[in-house]
Design an enzyme around this catalytic site. Sequence first.
Site, PDB file in Angstrom:
ATOM      1  N   LYS A 270       0.816  -1.230   0.000  1.00 28.02           N
ATOM      2  CA  LYS A 270       0.000   0.000   0.000  1.00 28.02           C
ATOM      3  C   LYS A 270       0.845   1.275   0.000  1.00 28.02           C
ATOM      4  CE  LYS A 270      -4.041  -2.137   2.145  1.00 28.02           C
ATOM      5  NZ  LYS A 270      -3.468  -3.369   2.733  1.00 28.02           N
TER       6      LYS A 270
HETATM    7  O1  LIG Z   1      -9.500  -2.868   1.755  1.00 25.44           O
HETATM    8  C1  LIG Z   1      -8.611  -3.597   2.217  1.00 25.44           C
HETATM    9  C2  LIG Z   1      -7.341  -3.662   1.676  1.00 25.44           C
HETATM   10  C3  LIG Z   1      -6.452  -4.557   2.185  1.00 25.44           C
HETATM   11  N1  LIG Z   1      -6.767  -5.358   3.222  1.00 25.44           N
HETATM   12  C4  LIG Z   1      -5.752  -6.320   3.692  1.00 25.44           C
HETATM   13  O2  LIG Z   1      -6.249  -7.641   3.446  1.00 25.44           O
HETATM   14  C5  LIG Z   1      -5.947  -8.484   4.551  1.00 25.44           C
HETATM   15  C6  LIG Z   1      -7.225  -8.939   5.232  1.00 25.44           C
HETATM   16  O3  LIG Z   1      -6.948  -9.808   6.287  1.00 25.44           O
HETATM   17  P1  LIG Z   1      -8.109 -10.713   6.964  1.00 25.44           P
HETATM   18  O4  LIG Z   1      -7.401 -11.379   8.098  1.00 25.44           O
HETATM   19  O5  LIG Z   1      -8.582 -11.692   5.930  1.00 25.44           O
HETATM   20  O6  LIG Z   1      -9.176  -9.789   7.409  1.00 25.44           O
HETATM   21  C7  LIG Z   1      -5.021  -7.664   5.436  1.00 25.44           C
HETATM   22  O7  LIG Z   1      -3.700  -7.873   4.965  1.00 25.44           O
HETATM   23  C8  LIG Z   1      -5.409  -6.239   5.156  1.00 25.44           C
HETATM   24  O8  LIG Z   1      -4.353  -5.346   5.374  1.00 25.44           O
HETATM   25  C9  LIG Z   1      -8.026  -5.295   3.755  1.00 25.44           C
HETATM   26  O9  LIG Z   1      -8.365  -6.025   4.699  1.00 25.44           O
HETATM   27  N2  LIG Z   1      -8.920  -4.413   3.231  1.00 25.44           N
END
Ligand SMILES: O=c1ccn([C@@H]2O[C@H](COP(=O)(O)O)[C@@H](O)[C@H]2O)c(=O)[nH]1
Length: 280
Positions: free
Chosen positions: A95
Site C-alpha cells: 500500500k
Molecule cells: O480494503 C482492504 C485492503 C487490504 N486489506 C488487507 O487484506 C488483509 C485482510 O486480512 P483478513 O485477516 O482476511 O481480514 C489484510 O492484509 C489487510 O491489510 C483489507 O483487509 N482491506
Amino acid sequence: MDRLYEAVEKKGHVCVGLDTSVDYIPEGFKKKFSSVYDALFEFNKKIIDATEDVAACFKVQIAYYEALGIEGLKVYKKTIEYAKEKEAIVIGDIKRSDIADTARMYARAHFEGDFKVDLVTLNPYMGVDSITPFLEYTDKDKGVFVLIKTSNPSSKDLQLLYAGENRVYERVYDMLRSLIEKSIGEYGYSPIGAVVGCTNSDEAGHIRKRLKNMFFLIPGYGAQGGGAKDIKNLLIDKNGGVVNSSRGILLAYRKHGDERFELHAREEALKMREEILNEL
Ligand SMILES: O=c1ccn([C@@H]2O[C@H](COP(=O)(O)O)[C@@H](O)[C@H]2O)c(=O)[nH]1
C-alpha cells in the site's frame, strides 16, 4: 494480470493471505525452533505447501514482517522466494504512495530488489504521479492493485464522498482510465487492478460495472464478515477477481481445538473455494 486470470481459471478464486503474526503460530510448533523468525518462516512454508494447489495466489502483508524489524523483513523476503519457487503468483501488500521520484524507489524495491513480487498494492490518493513509476514494470510482467473501495468501516469517510457528480473512488478510476485502457491483456484486463472489499455489497454491482477492465483483489472475506454471497456481484463471467482471506485461513485450526494448522488451513481454503463457486 493475465497470469492471475489463468490461475483463477485453474485453481479458483482463493488468495491466501500471509499476514502471519507470531501470535498466530501454535505454541507446540513455535517451540520446535530456536527463534521466532524461523518459526514464522516454517509456518508460512507449511501454509504455502498445504494450499498451493487451491490458491490462485498468495498475498503477503508486509506490515506483519516490518513490525519485527530487519529479521522480520528477511522472513518476508524468504516467504516470497519460497512461494515463487513453487511457481505461485505473489502479491506484496505494501500500500505505497509517494511523490514520483520516491515511488520509483519503492517500485524498484518491490519489483526488482530483495522484495520482488508479481503485483503490489498502491494507495492512489497522492494522485497519478504516485502510480506511474510502478507502471514502468508492466511490460516486465508486473502489475498493481490500486485501492478503490476498501473493506474497512471507515472507507466510507472519504471513498464514498461525492466529488461533483461522482464518488471519490469513481474519480480515482477516472484519473487512471487512460492508463488502464492503454494496455489491455488477453482476457480484457489491464495490469492496473483494483482493491475492492467484499464488506460493502450495496455498492458491488455498480463498482463492477463502472471499473471496466480492472481485475479485482477482494479483501474482507471471513474475519471481516464478508462471505461468498458478497462476491458474485464483484466478478464478471465467473472470473475477474481473487478473494483474499488471511486470518480465516491461518487461524482455522483454532476452531478445531488442535494444532494441525496446515491441515485446517487447507480445509478452509477448499471450503472457501467451494462456497464462492457455488454462488456464481
Ligand atoms: O480494503 C482492504 C485492503 C487490504 N486489506 C488487507 O487484506 C488483509 C485482510 O486480512 P483478513 O485477516 O482476511 O481480514 C489484510 O492484509 C489487510 O491489510 C483489507 O483487509 N482491506
